[in-house]
Design a protein around this motif. Sequence first.
Motif: not given
Lengths: 791, 110
Positions: B3-8, B31-37, B41-44
């Motif tokens: 899983i990789n993540e990239q923030k724009t 990973k998703l919980m991490e993002m939401i926490d 709130h905008r995830i692709l």
Amino acid sequence: MRLHFPRLTFFRGLAFRYSLFFLIAILLILFFPLVVGYGSSSALLLINAQNEASILTKKTVAQFENVLQPTELVPQTLVQSMENPNISYAEVLRIARNFILHDTVVFGTCLAFEPYLTGKDNYWYAPYAWEKNGKLNTKILGSAEYDYFKMDWYRLPKLLNKPVWSEPYYDEGGGDTLMCTYSTPIYTKINGKRVFTGVLTMDVSLSAIARIVKGVSIFESGYGILISRKGRIIASPWPLRNNQNIVDLANAGGGKATQSAVCDMMAGKSNFTAMDGLEAKRFPSFLSYAPVKQTGWSFGIIFPEKELYKDMYLFLKVMSWIFGISILILLMTTVFITRRMTRPIVRLVEATRKIGQGDFNAPLPVRKSRDEVAQLTRAFAVMQDELRNYIFHLGETTMAKEKIESELKVAHNIQMGMLPRGFATPENWDLFATLDPAKAVGGDLYDFFYLDADHLCIAIGDVAGKGVPASLFMMVTRTLLRAKAVAGTRINEVIASINHELCQDNPSEMFVTFFAGIVDLKTGEMEFCNAGHNYPYILGTDEKIRQLKVRNGLPLGVFDQSDYSFGRFSFQPGEILVLTTDGITDALNTANDFFGEAKLAASLTLLANKNTKVLTELLIGELKRFSSGAEQADDITILALQYKSAGGESTMTSKKAQLKLLNQVSELDKIALRIEELSEEWNVPVKIAMEINLVLEELFTNVVFYAFEDSEEHVISIEFELIGGHELRIQLEDEGKPFNLLEKQVDDVFNKPLEERKIGGLGIHFVREMMSSVDYRREDEKNIVVLIKNF
Amino acid sequence: MEINEQKTDQCVIIGITGRLDTTNYSMLEKKLMEMIDSNHHRILVECSKMDYISSSGLRILLMGLKKITLMKGKFALCGLQENIHEIFEISGFTSIFEIHPTREDALKVF
């Protein structure tokens, strides 16, 4: 239907009954005054008659007295004068004789003396003088033969010392007239002493009296009757009866009223009474009577009752005639009027009868008036007109309908004629198909035909809808199939091409669910395309049943898409492919229950190992038993194809592989790896391999998480088998607690909004959706799941 | 699975490589919980390199979608392989997920 009206008779008709009631009412009204009038007028008549009769009686009696008075007066005067001895009897004789010459009634006189009174030799001395034809004759009576001393006319006055009227008698010497003698005693003073010296008689003719009696007349035949003191009839209108005794007449046949009336008469009373009459032929009469005082006679007037009432009866008779004729005229008039009034009704009845018999042009009576009958007639005419129009249109409609029906029948014959029959089945194969339409023309179809010597095309379809449009669409589909399916083409291409054509011009938005397959008769391999049709059933020789759960696209005619895929299926020897339409599962019984998939599967299980014809017929029989008379709602179509044997050596290849796993989630990697290996080795498409992987992962994790309640190690085994080149059979065994995934309810995950979507439950859904068939059984304390995937 | 993540500026892009199954779905959950926490709130989710997904994986994606929707954020998928797309279809997820053919298409609407 024939209408039946009882024939109208005159006596049942309104006219007669109305007239009858009317007349009865009038009769009752008139009868009462008539009866009362009769009663009072008859009483009045009786009173009048009584008065008249009494007056007449008294008048007549007075007449008698007038006649008799001189007869009594003259001898009495003479006898008084003879009391004086100075008056000579010769003088008396002269006066008496002179009297009889002039009197009309007295015609004889006699002066009879006591013995020896007129001389010593004269024992009898009685000079008698009588008038005959106006001349006076004389003679001296008295001799031994005619000893007048012993005669009543002499004896009685002497004894009674008073004048006496004798009983009437017939004169023996003189004329044949009835007569009577009035005898007056003579007393003379001799030596100062009043001594009886003789009798002076006057012979009185009763013919004058009789004339008076005969002159009495009352009513028509009323008459007078005069009787003597002793009841002897002195005068009456019947000469024969004279001299008879009235008592004898009364006793001879008269009732008590008559007898008592006669007694009263003789007793000198006067009265007015009803009696029986004295005539030989008796009839009710009235009697009025009064006494004649001097002589002791009685005079009566008798008249018949009927004559008293004669006028009244006549009046009544005339009245009755007038009455009767009036009523007759009234009856005729009322009958005439009521018949006139009811005649249109009678004609209406007649017309109704004719209409009932189908003559809608029956003439109705014409009425110009505006009464109720005319209104009825007009309403009736409107009804007749509407009925005629209705029947006319009904006839037209029926004809049109019959035409359509016969055309539908022709269409049905054409449609049925299109379906193949009498098929030369290839060696090692057995094929049978049937279509049982719900209506005359239906929307189901089946077809089978050779593409070349080794390839057979089979198809089944169900057009949404019924009737002519569905059947036309079905014919188009079938024609397109025949045109497009040629040797060497892929079935999915054929289907896509048919779909394209059907979508070109489909204004009624019709569509057909369709399953078609091309069978390689030598290898038993079939390539098929299921365009939204029911899943076919596969019946194994082991009585196991499964479905080819593959969908390759939408029903034909829905959407012009070109990407129909296809599936593959390899017939095992003995296996039967059964294609059906939803007419079977949707069949209803009288209790509105569906036949349903479960019943179909159960029925088919029992029919394994039968040949296709028997199987089809038994299945239809089962269906009919289920429906038990409920109307067939949809076409029922079945096509069954059996691969009997591989024909000598089997071309079928079978490859197997096995995998033993522990109940740990980490073992999932082994499954993925093994599937990857096998798919390369067995030439399974990546997509199929992924689906199998997905399904096995779901089943395996289910077992790991839920099958075991202990924490020990358990072995879960998976066997893979490739049958032919396009069917994968996978068997999963575990020793866990029983769990039948087929019984698990799966929520309808589709068409639900996000909020209602459950996180779980997807696994079972995947298994069912992705595998061609799923089977479960519990055997030797093991859960055994058999998956089949055709590709 | 990786899983990789990239923030724009617009969103966080989470890329999945390999198989998403019962053995590793918790990684994505984490990973998703991490993002939401952390208020992303905008995830692709970029799926072009994801070649397998099991129902456990689908569950995590559904969970993510539900949570983000509650926060009035945006959750979308892109670049689904054909086989994967079919699985989404069978599960009925195509109607509830916003799915874009490519990452570029997705970013246009974010």
